[in-house]
Design a protein around this motif. Sequence first.
Motif, PDB file in Angstrom:
ATOM      1  N   MET A  21       7.847  -0.103  -4.798  1.00 10.62           N
ATOM      2  CA  MET A  21       7.271  -1.113  -3.916  1.00 10.62           C
ATOM      3  C   MET A  21       5.956  -1.639  -4.495  1.00 10.62           C
ATOM      4  O   MET A  21       5.739  -2.844  -4.544  1.00 10.62           O
ATOM      5  CB  MET A  21       7.026  -0.526  -2.520  1.00 10.62           C
ATOM      6  N   LEU A  22       5.099  -0.751  -4.965  1.00  9.29           N
ATOM      7  CA  LEU A  22       3.817  -1.171  -5.515  1.00  9.29           C
ATOM      8  C   LEU A  22       3.993  -2.039  -6.754  1.00  9.29           C
ATOM      9  O   LEU A  22       3.193  -2.940  -7.010  1.00  9.29           O
ATOM     10  CB  LEU A  22       2.952   0.052  -5.836  1.00  9.29           C
ATOM     11  N   LEU A  25       0.844  -1.187   0.000  1.00  8.56           N
ATOM     12  CA  LEU A  25       0.000   0.000   0.000  1.00  8.56           C
ATOM     13  C   LEU A  25       0.881   1.238   0.000  1.00  8.56           C
ATOM     14  O   LEU A  25       1.872   1.304   0.729  1.00  8.56           O
ATOM     15  CB  LEU A  25      -0.896   0.032   1.247  1.00  8.56           C
ATOM     16  N   GLY A  26       0.517   2.227  -0.792  1.00 11.79           N
ATOM     17  CA  GLY A  26       1.276   3.468  -0.838  1.00 11.79           C
ATOM     18  C   GLY A  26       0.435   4.597  -1.384  1.00 11.79           C
ATOM     19  O   GLY A  26      -0.618   4.374  -1.992  1.00 11.79           O
ATOM     20  N   ASP A  27       0.928   5.835  -1.170  1.00 10.03           N
ATOM     21  CA  ASP A  27       0.158   6.998  -1.613  1.00 10.03           C
ATOM     22  C   ASP A  27       0.986   8.048  -2.332  1.00 10.03           C
ATOM     23  O   ASP A  27       0.489   9.128  -2.624  1.00 10.03           O
ATOM     24  CB  ASP A  27      -0.551   7.643  -0.420  1.00 10.03           C
ATOM     25  N   GLY A  28       2.229   7.734  -2.637  1.00 14.53           N
ATOM     26  CA  GLY A  28       3.062   8.750  -3.265  1.00 14.53           C
ATOM     27  C   GLY A  28       4.031   8.173  -4.275  1.00 14.53           C
ATOM     28  O   GLY A  28       4.198   6.959  -4.383  1.00 14.53           O
ATOM     29  N   PRO A  29       4.687   9.064  -5.033  1.00 15.50           N
ATOM     30  CA  PRO A  29       5.637   8.632  -6.048  1.00 15.50           C
ATOM     31  C   PRO A  29       6.772   7.765  -5.493  1.00 15.50           C
ATOM     32  O   PRO A  29       7.263   6.878  -6.186  1.00 15.50           O
ATOM     33  CB  PRO A  29       6.185   9.940  -6.610  1.00 15.50           C
ATOM     34  N   HIS A  64      -2.090  15.163  -2.449  1.00 12.60           N
ATOM     35  CA  HIS A  64      -1.321  15.929  -3.417  1.00 12.60           C
ATOM     36  C   HIS A  64      -1.886  15.740  -4.825  1.00 12.60           C
ATOM     37  O   HIS A  64      -2.680  14.840  -5.078  1.00 12.60           O
ATOM     38  CB  HIS A  64       0.143  15.483  -3.383  1.00 12.60           C
ATOM     39  N   ASP A  65      -1.469  16.601  -5.740  1.00 16.80           N
ATOM     40  CA  ASP A  65      -1.929  16.527  -7.127  1.00 16.80           C
ATOM     41  C   ASP A  65      -0.901  15.878  -8.039  1.00 16.80           C
ATOM     42  O   ASP A  65      -1.049  15.914  -9.255  1.00 16.80           O
ATOM     43  CB  ASP A  65      -2.257  17.928  -7.643  1.00 16.80           C
ATOM     44  N   THR A  66       0.144  15.303  -7.472  1.00 21.98           N
ATOM     45  CA  THR A  66       1.188  14.685  -8.272  1.00 21.98           C
ATOM     46  C   THR A  66       0.645  13.421  -8.933  1.00 21.98           C
ATOM     47  O   THR A  66       0.160  12.523  -8.244  1.00 21.98           O
ATOM     48  CB  THR A  66       2.393  14.309  -7.381  1.00 21.98           C
ATOM     49  N   VAL A 104      -2.094  -1.437  -3.722  1.00 21.87           N
ATOM     50  CA  VAL A 104      -3.136  -0.467  -3.392  1.00 21.87           C
ATOM     51  C   VAL A 104      -2.522   0.922  -3.472  1.00 21.87           C
ATOM     52  O   VAL A 104      -1.559   1.222  -2.766  1.00 21.87           O
ATOM     53  CB  VAL A 104      -3.704  -0.688  -1.968  1.00 21.87           C
ATOM     54  N   LEU A 105      -3.069   1.747  -4.341  1.00 21.80           N
ATOM     55  CA  LEU A 105      -2.667   3.148  -4.416  1.00 21.80           C
ATOM     56  C   LEU A 105      -3.703   3.942  -3.632  1.00 21.80           C
ATOM     57  O   LEU A 105      -4.869   4.027  -4.024  1.00 21.80           O
ATOM     58  CB  LEU A 105      -2.598   3.620  -5.863  1.00 21.80           C
TER      59      LEU A 105
END
Length: 72
Positions: free
Chosen positions: A26-27, A17-21, A40-42, A34-35
Amino acid sequence: MDRYHLLKGQRPLTVGLGDGPNDVPMLESVDQAVLIRGEHDTPIRIAETVQLYTTTQKGPKGWSEGLDHWLG
């Protein structure tokens, strides 16, 4: 994973699981990714070959949503 396979004779299913660049490598290396929707808008690009679920919720709720998707 190789060590676990040697010891147990089977390969475990991996979830990431991750939420950033910074989480992209890892993803892209787990079986099910899981994103988590971020603040952020990145734009985050994940390889098309990845089994990916993108959450609608942010933060801890997104974490829970993602785990429920793959494990629920």
